[in-house]
Design a protein around this motif. Structure first.
Motif, PDB file in Angstrom:
ATOM      1  N   ARG A  78       0.829  -1.207   0.000  1.00 20.95           N
ATOM      2  CA  ARG A  78       0.000   0.000   0.000  1.00 20.95           C
ATOM      3  C   ARG A  78       0.866   1.262   0.000  1.00 20.95           C
ATOM      4  N   THR A  79       1.963   1.219   0.752  1.00 16.21           N
ATOM      5  CA  THR A  79       2.876   2.363   0.773  1.00 16.21           C
ATOM      6  C   THR A  79       3.448   2.605  -0.614  1.00 16.21           C
ATOM      7  N   PHE A  80       3.866   1.543  -1.293  1.00 14.02           N
ATOM      8  CA  PHE A  80       4.409   1.694  -2.648  1.00 14.02           C
ATOM      9  C   PHE A  80       3.363   2.296  -3.579  1.00 14.02           C
ATOM     10  N   ALA A  81       2.143   1.785  -3.492  1.00 14.78           N
ATOM     11  CA  ALA A  81       1.078   2.300  -4.351  1.00 14.78           C
ATOM     12  C   ALA A  81       0.785   3.764  -4.037  1.00 14.78           C
ATOM     13  N   ASP A  82       0.764   4.110  -2.764  1.00 13.21           N
ATOM     14  CA  ASP A  82       0.535   5.504  -2.377  1.00 13.21           C
ATOM     15  C   ASP A  82       1.591   6.421  -2.975  1.00 13.21           C
ATOM     16  N   GLU A  83       2.861   6.004  -2.936  1.00 10.21           N
ATOM     17  CA  GLU A  83       3.941   6.828  -3.469  1.00 10.21           C
ATOM     18  C   GLU A  83       3.751   7.086  -4.959  1.00 10.21           C
ATOM     19  N   LEU A  84       3.314   6.071  -5.688  1.00 14.41           N
ATOM     20  CA  LEU A  84       3.096   6.214  -7.128  1.00 14.41           C
ATOM     21  C   LEU A  84       1.868   7.060  -7.438  1.00 14.41           C
ATOM     22  N   ILE A  85       0.787   6.788  -6.741  1.00 14.82           N
ATOM     23  CA  ILE A  85      -0.478   7.478  -7.014  1.00 14.82           C
ATOM     24  C   ILE A  85      -0.418   8.945  -6.609  1.00 14.82           C
ATOM     25  N   ASP A  86       0.216   9.219  -5.479  1.00 14.47           N
ATOM     26  CA  ASP A  86       0.234  10.583  -4.954  1.00 14.47           C
ATOM     27  C   ASP A  86       1.187  11.504  -5.713  1.00 14.47           C
ATOM     28  N   ALA A  87       2.132  10.946  -6.444  1.00 19.38           N
ATOM     29  CA  ALA A  87       3.108  11.766  -7.163  1.00 19.38           C
ATOM     30  C   ALA A  87       2.502  12.352  -8.431  1.00 19.38           C
ATOM     31  N   ASP A  88       2.987  13.515  -8.803  1.00 17.13           N
ATOM     32  CA  ASP A  88       2.567  14.141 -10.063  1.00 17.13           C
ATOM     33  C   ASP A  88       3.357  13.596 -11.247  1.00 17.13           C
ATOM     34  N   ALA A  89       4.565  13.110 -10.991  1.00 16.63           N
ATOM     35  CA  ALA A  89       5.407  12.548 -12.057  1.00 16.63           C
ATOM     36  C   ALA A  89       6.343  11.519 -11.428  1.00 16.63           C
ATOM     37  N   LEU A  90       6.860  10.629 -12.265  1.00 17.95           N
ATOM     38  CA  LEU A  90       7.655   9.501 -11.788  1.00 17.95           C
ATOM     39  C   LEU A  90       8.987   9.437 -12.519  1.00 17.95           C
ATOM     40  N   LEU A  91      10.032   9.044 -11.786  1.00  9.93           N
ATOM     41  CA  LEU A  91      11.364   8.858 -12.359  1.00  9.93           C
ATOM     42  C   LEU A  91      11.936   7.549 -11.837  1.00  9.93           C
ATOM     43  N   PHE A  92      12.324   6.663 -12.756  1.00 14.50           N
ATOM     44  CA  PHE A  92      12.914   5.381 -12.396  1.00 14.50           C
ATOM     45  C   PHE A  92      14.314   5.297 -13.011  1.00 14.50           C
ATOM     46  N   THR A  93      15.326   4.924 -12.211  1.00 11.54           N
ATOM     47  CA  THR A  93      16.656   4.688 -12.760  1.00 11.54           C
ATOM     48  C   THR A  93      17.012   3.230 -12.479  1.00 11.54           C
ATOM     49  N   VAL A  94      17.139   2.449 -13.541  1.00 11.82           N
ATOM     50  CA  VAL A  94      17.249   0.993 -13.390  1.00 11.82           C
ATOM     51  C   VAL A  94      18.318   0.449 -14.334  1.00 11.82           C
ATOM     52  N   PRO A  95      19.468   0.015 -13.823  1.00  9.26           N
ATOM     53  CA  PRO A  95      20.496  -0.561 -14.688  1.00  9.26           C
ATOM     54  C   PRO A  95      20.195  -2.005 -15.072  1.00  9.26           C
ATOM     55  N   LEU A  96      20.831  -2.439 -16.150  1.00  9.62           N
ATOM     56  CA  LEU A  96      20.814  -3.845 -16.546  1.00  9.62           C
ATOM     57  C   LEU A  96      21.826  -4.593 -15.692  1.00  9.62           C
ATOM     58  N   TYR A  97      21.423  -5.724 -15.130  1.00 13.11           N
ATOM     59  CA  TYR A  97      22.349  -6.574 -14.382  1.00 13.11           C
ATOM     60  C   TYR A  97      22.279  -8.004 -14.921  1.00 13.11           C
ATOM     61  N   ASN A  98      23.435  -8.547 -15.302  1.00 16.26           N
ATOM     62  CA  ASN A  98      23.505  -9.937 -15.757  1.00 16.26           C
ATOM     63  C   ASN A  98      22.474 -10.220 -16.854  1.00 16.26           C
ATOM     64  N   TYR A  99      22.361  -9.274 -17.767  1.00 17.07           N
ATOM     65  CA  TYR A  99      21.502  -9.375 -18.961  1.00 17.07           C
ATOM     66  C   TYR A  99      20.008  -9.315 -18.642  1.00 17.07           C
ATOM     67  N   GLY A 100      19.647  -8.985 -17.404  1.00 16.83           N
ATOM     68  CA  GLY A 100      18.235  -8.922 -17.045  1.00 16.83           C
ATOM     69  C   GLY A 100      17.932  -7.730 -16.161  1.00 16.83           C
ATOM     70  N   VAL A 101      16.671  -7.644 -15.740  1.00 19.39           N
ATOM     71  CA  VAL A 101      16.237  -6.530 -14.909  1.00 19.39           C
ATOM     72  C   VAL A 101      16.820  -6.665 -13.512  1.00 19.39           C
ATOM     73  N   SER A 102      17.113  -5.555 -12.891  1.00 15.94           N
ATOM     74  CA  SER A 102      17.609  -5.535 -11.518  1.00 15.94           C
ATOM     75  C   SER A 102      16.670  -6.301 -10.593  1.00 15.94           C
TER      76      SER A 102
END
Length: 217
Positions: A78-102
């Motif tokens: 619920r906390t994660f969902a609240d953070e996403l819903i309550d924000a006006d915009a979103l920024l994700f920084t996600v590197p590739l690790y071992n040929y797949g998603v972090s």
């Protein structure tokens, strides 16, 4: 106004993805100097690997019969969902690790995805402006020896753009290990060009992120 920023790199001091994210954030802050930036650092505060299982099982269990672990997991979702819903915009920084998603991002997404408000039938995130920064140590582009080995970017696009319906822009930088791995020294020139292109894109998409939010207020 609020920008939600999530970082997944395990090397914050030397992270290429975080550096590009800083450029995006700087454009947002310049346009909205009084805004709040809510941060979630998945390396400093990783999601417990058991949380997703507990949240899923808790979803099929009457509240009075849930274990403490199941209640904690659903509360974190619920906390994660609240953070996403309550924000006006979103920024994700996600590197590739071992040929797949972090794994840190995948664990976060899996838990967040158990929250009914942000499942595919929900509309809470539809159209919300977002920027994804993704970086790769090598280069897996068309025509390269390891073409198709990037199993992260397409998945990230699928869950953020198609499942959650975000208005997504992607900053993509390859060859971040040039200058670190001697085996890649021959690619210094194209790596430098890719770095410049990614930085330019980060600034442009950061500005567009701020402007798209302006258009909706």
């Amino acid at each position: 106004m609020t920008l939600f920023r999530l970082d997944a790199s395990i090397l914050p001091a030397s992270s290429a993805s975080r550096s590009l994210g800083d450029l995006v954030e700087a454009e947002w802050t310049a346009a909205h100097p009084a805004s709040t930036v809510v941060r979630r650092d998945l390396a400093a505060d990783p999601v417990p690997t058991t949380a997703w299982q507990n949240a899923v099982l808790g979803g099929f269990t009457p509240d009075e019969q849930r274990t403490d672990a199941q209640r904690e997991a659903t509360a974190l979702a619920r906390t994660f969902a609240d953070e996403l819903i309550d924000a006006d915009a979103l920024l994700f920084t996600v590197p590739l690790y071992n040929y797949g998603v972090s794994q840190h991002f995948k664990t976060w997404f899996d838990l967040a995805y158990t929250e009914p408000r942000i499942d595919p039938q929900g509309t809470a995130l539809r159209g919300k402006p977002a920027t994804l920064v993704t970086v790769l140590g090598g280069n897996y582009a068309e025509g390269s020896p390891k073409e198709g080995w990037d199993h992260s970017t397409a998945w990230l696009r699928r869950v953020l753009e198609d499942v959650w319906g975000l208005d997504l822009r992607i900053v993509h930088r390859a060859f971040t290990l040039v200058g670190v791995n001697p085996a890649l020294d021959a690619f210094a020139e194209p790596a430098a060009e890719l770095k410049r292109d990614a930085e330019t894109a980060a600034v442009r998409y950061g500005r567009e992120l701020a402007e798209s939010r302006n258009a909706n207020v």
